[in-house]
Scaffold this active site. Structure first.
Site, PDB file in Angstrom:
ATOM      1  N   HIS A   1       0.865  -1.189   0.000  1.00 49.68           N
ATOM      2  CA  HIS A   1       0.000   0.000   0.000  1.00 49.68           C
ATOM      3  C   HIS A   1       0.894   1.229   0.000  1.00 49.68           C
ATOM      4  O   HIS A   1       1.699   1.437   0.911  1.00 49.68           O
ATOM      5  CB  HIS A   1      -0.911   0.006   1.231  1.00 49.68           C
ATOM      6  CG  HIS A   1      -1.857   1.170   1.257  1.00 49.68           C
ATOM      7  ND1 HIS A   1      -3.062   1.172   0.582  1.00 49.68           N
ATOM      8  CD2 HIS A   1      -1.753   2.391   1.850  1.00 49.68           C
ATOM      9  CE1 HIS A   1      -3.672   2.321   0.773  1.00 49.68           C
ATOM     10  NE2 HIS A   1      -2.903   3.087   1.531  1.00 49.68           N
ATOM     11  N   CYS A   2       0.761   2.041  -1.032  1.00 52.19           N
ATOM     12  CA  CYS A   2       1.590   3.244  -1.163  1.00 52.19           C
ATOM     13  C   CYS A   2       0.963   4.385  -0.363  1.00 52.19           C
ATOM     14  O   CYS A   2      -0.097   4.900  -0.739  1.00 52.19           O
ATOM     15  CB  CYS A   2       1.710   3.631  -2.635  1.00 52.19           C
ATOM     16  SG  CYS A   2       2.734   5.097  -2.914  1.00 52.19           S
TER      17      CYS A   2
END
EC number: 2.3.1.225
Length: 285
Positions: free
Chosen positions: A131-132
């Site tokens: 997850h950025c």
């Protein structure tokens, strides 16, 4: 009262998710504006060259390269955020479940290999990498190309900005490595608050520092993901040291960037169909 507080918290939480995107945009456009100023106003040319034809060509080439990279960064980032990498709207194959499928109790459905649940996005993501937090979006099968290309042009842009800001460092250190110059480079905020430097000097020092730190961080992150791509791994698979999907460097690149991997990185508008569907993967047996 409880309902009002709940709505208020939801609004704060929603705004907080977009905060990293806003901060990234501010930094990117601030660096672009500063480098444009360096090219147009403080160009490192001799006084007699300022009004020559070479001066105009030199500036035009620099501005073209700069805004070409900026365009790629913003367009790839936009497509990365807009492209849905999750299982929403994806037909997962009904009862024909193969080896490696698992049941997600959060999504209440069976999920294919390399798919995992993201608790930030609250959904399972196909070929989930991570997850950025900078874009508030998961990196998965369908948007990995845009993520990696955006990362590449951020690295190239920051390298260019560091080179262009070399003159800023030279000006700051022209009188030698003094306490004043070191403090301006390392902690420009303190120098501004204490009134030791002007707002203009602070802005140049702060952006130059940001370029150097950003370049080092993005270079490390890009190197890591290029290595993962060449090995056919995701970040989650790297933690477990597994390489069951390593098809060789060239095939691994094609799996991530698509059929036209050799040219699609130049522009996000170049179509490059992915060889798979994010559900079934060729593995090494």
């Amino acid at each position: 009262m409880a309902r009002f507080m709940s709505r208020l918290w939801c609004k704060v939480e929603s705004s907080g998710r977009h905060l990293p995107i806003v901060l990234n945009a501010v930094l990117v456009f601030s660096i672009t504006a500063e480098v444009s100023y360096l090219v147009l106003v403080e160009a490192p040319l001799e006084p007699e060259q300022k009004k020559t034809e070479w001066s105009t060509m030199w500036k035009a080439m620099h501005l073209f390269a700069q805004y070409f990279m900026l365009g790629n960064i913003t367009w790839n980032a936009s497509l990365f955020v807009k492209t849905n990498p999750s299982i929403r709207g994806v037909f997962l194959g009904g009862d024909a479940l193969g080896q490696g499928w698992r049941y997600c109790y959060n999504c209440e459905t069976h999920t294919p290999p390399r798919c995992s649940h993201c608790y930030d996005c609250n959904v399972c993501v196909l070929r989930r990498d991570h997850h950025c937090v900078f874009f508030g979006q998961c990196v998965g099968f369908y948007n990995y190309r845009y993520f990696l290309t955006c990362l590449f042009f951020m690295w190239a842009g920051l390298l260019y900005a560091v080179v262009m800001n070399a003159e800023v460092f030279i000006v700051i250190l022209k009188e030698g490595v003094t306490f004043h110059s070191v403090l301006l480079l390392l902690m420009p905020w303190i120098m501004l608050v204490s009134g030791q430097v002007t707002a203009r000097a602070f802005a140049f020092a702060f952006i130059a520092d940001t370029c150097v730190v950003g370049f080092l961080l993005v270079a490390a992150f890009l190197f890591f993901h290029v290595v993962l791509m060449l090995k056919g791994q995701t970040t989650r698979e790297w933690y477990s040291t597994r390489q069951p999907y390593n098809l060789g460097a060239l095939a691994n690149i094609r799996e991530c960037l698509g059929k036209y991997w050799y040219i699609c990185w130049l522009c996000p508008l170049i179509p490059s169909p992915l060889p798979g569907d994010g559900i079934n993967f060729k593995g090494v047996h």
